[in-house]
Design an enzyme around this catalytic site. Sequence first.
Site, short mmCIF file in Angstrom:
data_model
loop_
_atom_site.label_atom_id
_atom_site.label_comp_id
_atom_site.label_asym_id
_atom_site.label_seq_id
_atom_site.Cartn_x
_atom_site.Cartn_y
_atom_site.Cartn_z
N LYS A 15 30.12 39.24 34.82
CA LYS A 15 29.93 39.69 33.44
C LYS A 15 28.56 39.30 32.88
CE LYS A 15 34.88 39.79 32.42
NZ LYS A 15 34.96 41.24 32.64
N GLU A 18 38.80 45.51 33.01
CA GLU A 18 39.49 45.61 34.29
C GLU A 18 40.87 45.02 34.08
OE1 GLU A 18 41.45 44.57 37.10
OE2 GLU A 18 39.90 43.18 37.77
N CYS A 38 43.23 41.12 41.89
CA CYS A 38 43.55 42.34 41.13
C CYS A 38 43.68 43.56 42.02
CB CYS A 38 42.48 42.60 40.08
SG CYS A 38 42.19 41.24 38.93
N GLU A 57 32.18 47.36 36.64
CA GLU A 57 31.37 46.17 36.86
C GLU A 57 30.68 46.33 38.20
OE1 GLU A 57 33.13 42.56 34.38
OE2 GLU A 57 34.45 43.09 36.04
#
Length: 490
Positions: A162, A252, A286, A464
Amino acid sequence: MSRYGLQQLYINGAYVDSTGDDTFDAVNPANGEIIAQLQSATVADVDRAVIAAAAGQKIWAAMTAMERSRILRRAVDILRERNDELALLETHDTGKPLSETRTVDIVTGADVLEYYAGLIPMLEGQQIPLRDTSFAYTRREPLGVVAGIGAWNYPIQIALWKSAPALAAGNAMIFKPSEVTSLTALKLAEVYTEAGLPAGVFNVLTGTGQSVGQALTTHPGIAKVSFTGGIASGKTVMANAAGSTLKDVTMELGGKSPLIVFEDADLDKAADIAMMANFFSSGQVCTNGTRVFVPQALQTQFEEKILARVQRIRIGNPTDEAVNFGPLVSFPHRESVLRYIESGKREGARVLVGGEPMTDEKYAQGAFVAPTVFTDCRDDMKIVREEIFGPVMSILTYQNEDEVIRRANDSEYGLAAGVVTGDLNRAHRVIHQLEAGICWINTWGESPAEMPVGGYKHSGVGRENGITTLEHYTQIKSVQVELGEFRSVF
């Protein structure tokens, strides 16, 4: 005194005390040890972080592209020098095996920062000829102050995913790590400061999503929010961002991803891929391919290969470098995963292996759950439809290509998908029909810095990594220049 003591907030290039009195504990899930206490930020702390970030951002954005690039490259060097120290801290905080944190978490996070540091000079505008006496040009300008809200499964990697594009584009960031795993984000702030980042350009506020996260997503001084977490929380973030100042958002939000094994696949390779897609990081990834579709005729063979590989998993103390499977991130999360396992049993899925908490003396003090494989699963089962975020594989069988594509897409999620096949024509044909943002052919799980990462449907908004992410941390200013006379109609 706990191993890492009391942790303060990081604002304006230094550690500072919260304006409130609340603290919370960091717990090592391998043994239940309280390893640190962390201060909880308040709304007043968010305000002062925004003020510091706005001031620092002006200094940062005024630097040349090469100056910013050199500072971020120094941060990369420091991260790599401190890889082992940071990996051990990450292991204590998350329970992830040291064999993993040493080779993945800091390494891949530093790669992303290096990638964006190299891209900074390419952030340039266009010159657009209009006519002999006029032209236009564009500038890519930073958004200003942005917020990052991280998840607990890859704390420092997510903080770098990030912050790297945000800082590269000339923004300042206020980062809120998950309250479950906050420690390495604070160390990242130290690294940035040591590398020469101006004060205020990267700040870390620890605390809960309900307090700190809410304040960040509604603050009028923040231009964008990048969030990683669950769907329900993501909807709240998006509503807050829109309802306050129409902030940009990147999110996300997890997945329930299909891994399709075709009849022409190398079954050993397919089993290896399925293991990595389900049990790496104790299943807390994830993009895991937790819905494993195999041809009905190959079910027994595939199950035998999975069962043999599960026996090779090395479970234990995550600081033991021979271990490759640690506890879950927290005791509450262990209970959540165990509830899903019981649900699978009640709904009629057959337990091929695992399916129990690990209560032997060796594991009793930790948040361990045995690697679990369910087979004979149905699409309507809770364990097949909902994200478990633990070491639970569901094996489903199918008859033909059209059927498996339809069933693979029958999900509110659309984060990842993969196929294992010896036929590349089929591989591309199927991948082009799967509703997922990240797809793999004959592999699984790698997310290099160059490759955009993000989901379809309820799995997220935006991306991202990759060049596109850097561009989305900027805004375009268009300027027209007239060299000739100006003629008014009045």
